[in-house]
Design a protein around this motif. Structure first.
Motif, PDB file in Angstrom:
ATOM      1  N   ILE A  48      29.127  14.721  44.888  1.00  0.00           N
ATOM      2  CA  ILE A  48      29.539  13.652  45.899  1.00  0.00           C
ATOM      3  C   ILE A  48      31.282  13.398  45.838  1.00  0.00           C
ATOM      4  O   ILE A  48      31.667  13.582  46.790  1.00  0.00           O
ATOM      5  CB  ILE A  48      28.741  12.377  45.889  1.00  0.00           C
ATOM      6  N   GLU A  49      31.496  13.517  44.376  1.00  0.00           N
ATOM      7  CA  GLU A  49      33.123  13.438  44.264  1.00  0.00           C
ATOM      8  C   GLU A  49      33.875  14.517  44.795  1.00  0.00           C
ATOM      9  O   GLU A  49      34.949  14.286  45.439  1.00  0.00           O
ATOM     10  CB  GLU A  49      33.371  13.121  42.829  1.00  0.00           C
ATOM     11  N   LEU A  50      33.165  15.662  44.728  1.00  0.00           N
ATOM     12  CA  LEU A  50      33.813  16.840  45.154  1.00  0.00           C
ATOM     13  C   LEU A  50      33.660  17.254  46.680  1.00  0.00           C
ATOM     14  O   LEU A  50      34.211  17.979  47.378  1.00  0.00           O
ATOM     15  CB  LEU A  50      33.421  18.012  44.528  1.00  0.00           C
ATOM     16  N   GLY A  51      33.063  16.338  47.463  1.00  0.00           N
ATOM     17  CA  GLY A  51      32.673  16.262  48.725  1.00  0.00           C
ATOM     18  C   GLY A  51      31.519  17.422  49.101  1.00  0.00           C
ATOM     19  O   GLY A  51      31.831  17.532  50.420  1.00  0.00           O
ATOM     20  N   SER A  52      30.838  17.756  48.204  1.00  0.00           N
ATOM     21  CA  SER A  52      29.839  18.807  48.624  1.00  0.00           C
ATOM     22  C   SER A  52      28.926  18.034  49.669  1.00  0.00           C
ATOM     23  O   SER A  52      28.481  17.142  49.645  1.00  0.00           O
ATOM     24  CB  SER A  52      29.001  19.166  47.327  1.00  0.00           C
ATOM     25  N   LYS A  53      28.518  19.085  50.601  1.00  0.00           N
ATOM     26  CA  LYS A  53      27.594  18.561  51.789  1.00  0.00           C
ATOM     27  C   LYS A  53      26.416  19.420  51.868  1.00  0.00           C
ATOM     28  O   LYS A  53      25.853  19.509  52.802  1.00  0.00           O
ATOM     29  CB  LYS A  53      28.181  18.172  53.196  1.00  0.00           C
ATOM     30  N   GLY A  54      26.169  20.199  50.992  1.00  0.00           N
ATOM     31  CA  GLY A  54      25.293  21.380  50.846  1.00  0.00           C
ATOM     32  C   GLY A  54      23.941  20.666  50.515  1.00  0.00           C
ATOM     33  O   GLY A  54      23.614  19.793  49.748  1.00  0.00           O
ATOM     34  N   CYS A  55      23.125  21.030  51.684  1.00  0.00           N
ATOM     35  CA  CYS A  55      21.637  20.306  51.607  1.00  0.00           C
ATOM     36  C   CYS A  55      20.934  20.775  50.420  1.00  0.00           C
ATOM     37  O   CYS A  55      20.059  19.773  50.001  1.00  0.00           O
ATOM     38  CB  CYS A  55      20.869  20.911  52.934  1.00  0.00           C
ATOM     39  N   GLY A  56      20.979  21.824  49.922  1.00  0.00           N
ATOM     40  CA  GLY A  56      20.465  22.102  48.421  1.00  0.00           C
ATOM     41  C   GLY A  56      20.718  20.920  47.329  1.00  0.00           C
ATOM     42  O   GLY A  56      19.767  20.892  46.554  1.00  0.00           O
ATOM     43  N   ASP A  57      21.821  20.309  47.281  1.00  0.00           N
ATOM     44  CA  ASP A  57      22.296  19.519  46.456  1.00  0.00           C
ATOM     45  C   ASP A  57      21.343  18.419  46.410  1.00  0.00           C
ATOM     46  O   ASP A  57      20.807  17.921  45.519  1.00  0.00           O
ATOM     47  CB  ASP A  57      23.719  18.914  46.489  1.00  0.00           C
ATOM     48  N   PHE A  58      21.279  17.749  47.618  1.00  0.00           N
ATOM     49  CA  PHE A  58      20.202  16.763  48.057  1.00  0.00           C
ATOM     50  C   PHE A  58      19.031  17.025  47.668  1.00  0.00           C
ATOM     51  O   PHE A  58      17.864  16.252  46.997  1.00  0.00           O
ATOM     52  CB  PHE A  58      20.433  16.103  49.616  1.00  0.00           C
TER      53      PHE A  58
END
Length: 576
Positions: free
Chosen positions: A400-410
């Motif tokens: 989240i700090e790195l601004g990732s918006k990949g669906c896989g992360d969630f």
């Protein structure tokens, strides 16, 4: 005059060029013989001894430079490490009094292709129409190539369709563009149209584009036909073509065919050949063979580079060779190869898959460079596998700090919570996905049957045989339950009943593709499936059982590697 031109053409150093320039200046011929000045500029801008700063400085001393002289500099800059400068010079020339010709546009377009400058290419395109150069076949081919390389395949196709005459270069440009632009089915169709309908003879560039498309789709039958053509036409004398054939066979699931090409190359092997074959073994989980081949590089006087080490580390990762992988990683610096973020990522994945999550976390903290999104995603994936909530939450915060918006992360974090039946936390993650407008990437898979590619998505009912496919799946589920199958519902991210969860799992794209393969191919023939995402745990169990119950070899290539299912076992040994 002729003797001076001959001398200029023979200049083998910048010093000799400068000496001739000095002679031209002192003799007063520099301004009065434009052709000599043009040759001088071309030698400075384009020859093996080129010096572009000197060429541009020389150009700036010309009182009224000709179109050819502008072209020499624009062309030189287009081929340089700074192609955007060529575009800038083109713009300056278009505002000057000197007339632009078709060659100027061609050089500027080539600069746009190298710089991926889409808007500038569009502007030059409009000027081509304005100047009346639209009928120039070479120029339109260059324009097509630019659109293909910048990723606007719609414009590339439009330019192609509007061409009255087409040479092999324009077919090659569109085939390569479609293959590289994730439209491999269209690339193969265009290749077939070119060779079978138009009667044009594919060359080494054509087959490279077609082989790339076959690799993406796992289209073995088409790839084998192209390979046969390559051998018939002696195109296998090009090492780049042989490398592409090795890659095609590996990505179609046949490392043995890839290795045969590797062993029987007549044109000699280069570093890319070795790296491609080592990565082929890695993808197939054949870690021992990959490391053996890696060890042979020194004996063959080929020095491993960063890619070689990455391929060997991937082989250790996919085969679970943790000690070998760590040893190899630690030896890199001693062999003059500095580990980059991909090497660190592979070792983190290697340790994480082995359950050594704390060690993986320590590797991330010890890196000399800033950890990227992929590293934290890797740690998150390992945390999901071993249900480590604390490390999963830590990795998620970093993402989240790195601004990732990949669906896989969630989804991975949701998996961890779902495995512990923490449905409130699953709901919180899903709410965060909605707020950030994160959309889940749909799973899809390909299967080739009798030379035709069939695509399936999860829950697909668009196929003409979907009722028959679903009936076959019902039969499969009934039969494998007799072998003790129980659906792996722990990762279904909904607080719903077990029966609904089983239904959600039953219609994953790889299951649909395998079911279609069973009803569409002869008994005993292997079934090959390509999937865009990683295979899920439930599908892995189901396909193992299908291979046993139906006595079929099933090869699945997911995003990371190959799984070869046979007699109820998988080549990955359940380590993926």
């Amino acid at each position: 005059m002729a003797s001076l031109e001959s001398l200029l053409q023979k200049c083998t150093s910048l010093t000799s060029i400068k000496q001739l320039q000095a002679h031209l200046l002192t003799s007063g011929k520099f301004q009065f013989y434009p052709s000599l000045t043009t040759i001088l500029l071309e030698r400075c801008a384009l020859s093996p001894v080129a010096n572009l700063p000197y060429a541009t400085a020389l150009f700036c001393h010309l009182q009224n430079p000709s179109t050819n002289q502008w072209n020499a500099v624009v062309r030189g800059l287009a081929q340089s490490l700074q192609p955007t400068q060529a575009i800038a010079w083109y713009k300056t020339m278009s505002q000057a009094s000197q007339k632009i010709d078709a060659l100027t546009c061609s050089f500027a377009l080539k600069a746009c292709a190298r710089a991926l400058a889409f808007s500038e290419a569009m502007q030059i395109h409009s000027q081509i129409v304005q100047f009346g150069f639209g009928a120039d076949v070479l120029l339109r081919t260059t324009l097509l190539d630019v659109y293909a390389k910048v990723g606007d395949l719609g414009f590339a196709q439009k330019v192609f369709d509007e061409m009255g005459q087409r040479d092999i270069a324009c077919w090659n440009a569109l085939i390569s563009g479609l293959a590289q632009g994730n439209r491999p089915t269209e690339a193969i169709a265009l290749f077939q149209r070119m060779s079978e309908e138009e009667g044009l003879k594919p060359n080494e560039v054509t087959v490279l584009g077609a082989l790339s498309a076959c690799s993406q789709l796992g289209a073995l039958k088409r790839g084998e036909k192209i390979h046969a053509y390559i051998m018939d036409e002696k195109l296998d004398m090009h090492v780049i073509v042989c490398n592409a054939v090795i890659d095609m066979y590996a990505k179609c699931g046949f490392e043995d065919k890839a290795y045969w090409v590797f062993e029987n190359m007549k044109c000699g092997k280069n570093l890319i050949t070795w790296n491609t074959m080592i990565m082929a073994f890695a993808m197939h989980g054949n870690g021992d063979k990959a490391l053996e081949l890696f060890g042979q590089m020194d004996k063959s006087a080929v020095c491993p580079d960063a890619v070689s080490y990455l391929a060997a580390l991937c082989a250790c990762n996919h085969a679970g060779l943790v000690a070998d992988g760590v040893r190899l990683f630690n030896s890199m610096a001693g062999h003059g190869v500095a580990p980059n973020v991909k090497h660190y990522g592979t070792v983190v994945d290697l340790l994480g898959r082995a359950g050594r999550i704390q060690e993986a976390y320590e590797i991330i903290n010890s890196m000399p460079m800033f950890p990227d999104v992929v590293l934290w995603q890797t740690l998150l994936g390992a945390s999901k596998t071993y249900r480590n909530v604390e490390m999963a939450e830590l990795a998620s915060r970093k993402l989240i700090e790195l601004g990732s918006k990949g669906c896989g992360d969630f989804v991975l974090l949701s998996n961890v919570y779902a495995a512990h039946e923490r449905w409130d936390d699953v709901g919180r993650v899903r709410e965060a996905m909605k707020k950030r407008d994160v959309k889940k990437i749909p799973g899809f898979g390909y299967i080739e049957v009798e030379g035709v590619i069939h695509k399936f998505v999860n829950g697909d009912q668009s196929h003409t045989n979907w009722r028959e496919i679903y009936a076959k799946l019902d039969e499969i589920m009934f039969r494998i339950k007799a072998y003790g199958y129980a659906a792996k519902t722990n990762n279904v991210l909904h607080d719903i009943g077990e029966e609904e969860k089983e239904n959600a799992l039953s219609y994953h794209c790889e299951k649909l593709a395998v079911a279609f393969g069973l009803i569409s191919s002869n008994e005993g023939t292997p079934i090959q499936v390509i999937k865009n995402l990683r295979i899920c745990e439930d599908c892995h169990v189901v396909i193992k059982l299908i291979s046993k119950v139906y006595n079929r070899e099933i090869i699945v290539r997911d995003r990371a590697r190959f799984h070869r299912f046979k007699e109820g076992l998988c080549s990955c040994r359940d380590y993926w």
